[in-house]
Design an enzyme around this catalytic site. Structure first.
Site, PDB file in Angstrom:
ATOM      1  N   GLY A 141       0.804  -1.304  -0.078  1.00 35.28           N
ATOM      2  CA  GLY A 141       0.056   0.069  -0.040  1.00 35.28           C
ATOM      3  C   GLY A 141       0.732   1.138   0.022  1.00 35.28           C
ATOM      4  N   GLY A 172       2.656   2.050  -2.410  1.00 38.63           N
ATOM      5  CA  GLY A 172       2.860   2.899  -3.825  1.00 38.63           C
ATOM      6  C   GLY A 172       4.015   2.258  -4.655  1.00 38.63           C
ATOM      7  N   LYS A 173       4.463   0.954  -4.533  1.00 39.46           N
ATOM      8  CA  LYS A 173       5.528   0.625  -5.215  1.00 39.46           C
ATOM      9  C   LYS A 173       4.873   0.151  -6.901  1.00 39.46           C
ATOM     10  CE  LYS A 173       5.980  -3.215  -2.675  1.00 39.46           C
ATOM     11  NZ  LYS A 173       4.814  -2.780  -1.614  1.00 39.46           N
ATOM     12  N   THR A 174       3.869  -0.377  -6.925  1.00 33.28           N
ATOM     13  CA  THR A 174       3.276  -0.581  -8.106  1.00 33.28           C
ATOM     14  C   THR A 174       3.086   0.526  -8.952  1.00 33.28           C
ATOM     15  OG1 THR A 174       2.614  -2.765  -7.566  1.00 33.28           O
ATOM     16  CG2 THR A 174       1.674  -1.832  -9.549  1.00 33.28           C
ATOM     17  N   SER A 212      15.715  -7.915  16.866  1.00 28.24           N
ATOM     18  CA  SER A 212      15.526  -6.482  17.751  1.00 28.24           C
ATOM     19  C   SER A 212      14.569  -6.523  19.106  1.00 28.24           C
ATOM     20  CB  SER A 212      14.901  -5.774  16.670  1.00 28.24           C
ATOM     21  OG  SER A 212      13.519  -6.039  16.206  1.00 28.24           O
ATOM     22  N   LYS A 270       9.726   1.646  12.312  1.00 30.31           N
ATOM     23  CA  LYS A 270       9.500   1.343  13.876  1.00 30.31           C
ATOM     24  C   LYS A 270       9.124   2.870  14.215  1.00 30.31           C
ATOM     25  CE  LYS A 270      12.601  -2.611  14.078  1.00 30.31           C
ATOM     26  NZ  LYS A 270      13.766  -3.255  14.858  1.00 30.31           N
TER      27      LYS A 270
END
Length: 768
Positions: free
Chosen positions: A352, A354-356, A673, A716
């Site tokens: 979600g 916005g990579k594509t 972590s 994080k």
């Protein structure tokens, strides 16, 4: 017979009737039908003459030739409508001396034209000459029927010869009328002789011209003619030779590589020798279709100005400045060098973000076609490389299929979810992608179905992933990683205002003047109904608001809907999340807030520890992974080895069971972590001193108490910001990563760098 005789007059258009002949024609004019009726009621004779202007419907006695033929009705047939078809026999030539109209019908008073003979020797000479020429004409002119040629040949009377020749010859109406009108037999024969010689000369010229034209046809025209004939022959035989010629021409015009064209022509030659019913014929036919459908030389022109490409990126996406800057650098170098000899870009981030859509914007900014190939769940190497065409149902791999869909050799090709590929007994798709994503090798990519090298070097490949952990190292080495972390609430708000609200308003059929949503309402949706790194959930909630507005407007009671903050609960229901929902409400003993990275963004974890009387057992719950279990044991070992420093009796560990639990047990948890968070909660449980509710932390611990650096600090920090944490303990080695964190977050959170776990304890545990 009387010298003058009255007959009904019938005028014909475009036709001359001769004696000694039988002809058929149609009549339909009222005046003509009246003449036929009058003749039928009498002795069945008519005076037939030719109309001077055939296009005229209404005629007078001046509109017809005076010389015609008296005929006898042999047959009358009725046609649809009021028309009649007449068959008449020509009796003798006659001249109309007077024409009058009686009861709508022309009546002609005619005088018979009797043949006038002269010099019998001359007449015989012309007669014989005419018959000889007629033989040549009828042999040359295909328009003269065999019956006509036979009648002419049998003719023994000169006048009869002229009449029959005038009937069968394809000459002008005026010439026929001259033959009919001429009274002297010799003159009629002379005119016929001249007409025949002229006609014969014309026929000879036509034949000569046709011969000359055929001889002037060039070689390629002859080949074309022969090919067309051959096609027709094969069509009659049921062969597909037409298709073969068409395929051969298309292959040669396609612009394939030399090797590709040779392969295609070879397979076409094989196919041509097969029956169409053969299974191999269909296999080769489908193969040739693929070879012709994929692009070999077709390409799109790139956008000339880099500023135009930057403008498109800014129009489509808010924020992401460093990413846009890197993409701009990539495009600038590509334009200057004219090639793509650079690492493949890999966009990594939670769903979600916005990579594509960024990959799609790159294609639009360059003016290139965009193709997306999802790699999620791909296990078989043949998905990438294709199957050999001899297999049943064989097809090219998804790369070649994508190139066919693009229709150009230089599209933007998105390999989506590259971290989701796996392998099985049928091969590893990652091995095939190694060749595809290597600029030094992809110019000779070979799909097993196509069987010839295919050039992928002009393709701009972009990959996406949620996590780098599952991407094979050799594949990762060929890619340049660009991280897309989550958005801050402020960034989500701007994205919603600029893109999501207009998009969903249009998708739900709402006009701008009909629907609006305030900034406060958008803030309420972000804070109370979404808890994600990206904006996909936010988009769904805005879509729900738009649907509710569409319902209200459809009732007709309202003309516009303005959604405010107070309306959100009524529209979307009760809040799903509190801003501080995962934060500790009060300072608690044995509970600490940790920060974790996941494939869908950063999140917070409340780690709980309970110390109970027992035998020194350690119980770990919450579906922890091996790394987190090791972190827990390392934290316990460090505290036991330094128990004196914190006022603890070492024997307390031998008589105490330690239960470490991470809530939301159905969700798997792992990662290096959570060490300092577990250590803080354990020490708080043993010392019975509470952990500050306002502090969250991230970092790994060693047996010596050192705090090791971690990854995903930005995600994080965003998670801490979302739940209202204002103090975050981080490893000192991660201070360099603070540059990537948005200013709004750095202004709201106090980052506390530490190198040793003792400082963590002093900062986080009250009264230690």
């Amino acid at each position: 017979m009387a010298k003058f005789q009255d007959y009904p007059l019938l005028a014909l258009r475009g036709r001359v009737v001769f004696p000694n002949t039988t002809v058929s024609f149609d009549v339909g004019r009222v005046i003509s039908l009246g003449a036929v009726k009058s003749a039928a009621d009498g002795d069945s004779r008519l005076f037939v003459c030719t109309q001077k202007q055939s296009e005229k419907d209404e005629i007078s006695d001046d509109d017809v030739y005076a010389v015609g033929t008296v005929v006898r009705l042999k047959q009358i047939a009725r046609l649809p409508g009021s028309s009649l078809r007449l068959t008449v026999e020509g009796l003798f030539r006659a001249t109309a001396r007077q024409v009058r109209k009686e009861e709508g019908t022309f009546i002609a008073t005619v005088e018979e034209i009797t043949p006038v003979h002269g010099d019998s020797a001359l007449e015989e000479a012309y007669f014989r000459t005419s018959k000889e020429i007629l033989k040549d004409v009828t042999a040359t002119d295909s328009r003269v029927t065999k019956e006509g040629a036979a009648n002419l040949d049998k003719c023994t009377d000169p006048d009869e010869l002229v009449n029959i020749a005038g009937h069968y010859l394809q000459i002008r109406i005026e010439q026929k009328q001259e033959l009919l009108e001429c009274p002297r037999t010799v003159e009629r024969l002379k005119k016929l002789d001249k007409i025949l010689n002229d006609e014969l000369e014309i026929l000879r010229l036509e034949r000569k011209i046709n011969t000359a034209v055929r001889q002037s046809i060039e070689k390629n025209q002859k080949e074309y003619y022969l090919r067309e004939q051959l096609k027709a022959i094969h069509t009659e035989l049921g062969d597909d030779e037409n298709e073969r010629f068409e395929l051969e021409e298309r292959i040669k015009a396609k612009g394939m590589s030399a090797e590709g064209e040779r392969k295609a022509l070879k397979e076409l030659s094989r196919m041509s020798g097969m029956q169409t019913s053969s299974p191999d014929y269909n296999v080769l036919r489908v193969y040739l279709d693929w070879m012709l459908d994929i692009p070999w030389s077709e390409r799109t022109e790139d956008t000339e100005k880099l500023s135009d490409a930057v403008k498109v990126l800014n129009e489509d996406h808010y924020g992401l400045e460093k990413i846009k800057e890197r993409i701009t650098e990539y495009l600038a170098v590509m334009k200057r060098t004219g090639g793509l000899n650079a690492p493949i870009l890999c966009f990594v981030g939670p769903p979600g973000v916005g990579k594509t859509s960024i990959a799609s914007s790159i294609a639009r900014s360059l003016g290139r076609k965009f193709v997306r190939m999802s790699l999620g769940g791909v296990k078989d190497e043949a998905e990438v490389r294709g199957h050999r065409k001899t297999y049943v149902g064989a097809m090219p791999g998804r790369l070649i299929s994508g190139m066919k869909k693009a229709g150009s050799v230089n599209p933007v090709f998105l390999l989506d979810e590259i971290d989701k590929i796996s392998s099985d007994m049928r091969g590893d798709p990652a091995d095939a992608l190694l060749e595809v994503l290597d600029p030094a090798q992809n110019s000779t990519f070979v799909d097993r179905y196509i069987e010839v090298p295919y050039d992928l070097s002009k393709v701009l490949f972009i990959t996406t992933a949620n996590s780098l952990d599952t991407i094979p190292v050799p594949l990762l080495d060929r890619m340049e990683i660009i991280e897309l972390t989550g958005y801050t609430p402020e960034e989500k708000k701007e994205i919603a205002k600029r893109y999501l609200v207009p998009k969903k308003r249009e998708a739900n059929g709402l006009k701008e003047e009909e629907f609006s949503i305030t900034d406060g309402a958008i803030d309420a949706i972000i804070d109370g109904y979404t808890r994600e790194a990206g904006v996909r959930g936010l988009e769904r909630q805005i879509d729900a608001v738009c649907r509710k507005a569409a319902v209200r407007l459809s009732d007709g009671k309202e003309t516009s809907v303005a959604v405010t903050e107070s309306d959100i609960c009524n529209i979307l229901g009760a809040k799903r999340y509190d801003r501080d929902g995962k934060a500790l409400k009060v300072d608690e003993v044995g509970a600490a807030t940790g920060l974790a990275w996941t494939a869908v963004g950063g999140t917070t974890l409340t780690i709980e520890v309970s110390a109970m009387h027992g035998k020194g057992d350690i119980l770990l719950t919450g579906k922890l992974g091996d790394v987190m279990k090791e972190s827990a044991r390392t934290a316990i070992s460090y505290i036991r080895s330094n128990s004196a420093s914190y006022g603890l009796d070492n024997s307390a560990f031998e008589n105490t069971d330690i239960h470490i639990h991470v809530p939301e047990g159905a969700t798997p948890k792992d990662g290096p972590s959570a060490g300092i968070t577990m250590a803080t909660a354990i020490l708080s449980a043993f010392t019975q001193k509470p952990v500050k509710k306002s502090i969250a932390m991230t970092g790994e611990i060693t047996l010596r108490g050192k705090v090791l650096p971690i990854g995903g600090l930005k995600e994080k920090a965003l998670a801490a910001y979302r739940i209202g944490i204002h103090d975050v303990i981080i490893p000192a080695d991660n201070q360099k990563d603070l540059e990537d964190i948005p200013k709004t977050i750095k202004d709201s959170i106090n980052f506390i760098p530490v190198t040793d776990v003792s400082k963590v304890f002093k900062t986080a545990i009250k009264g230690l």
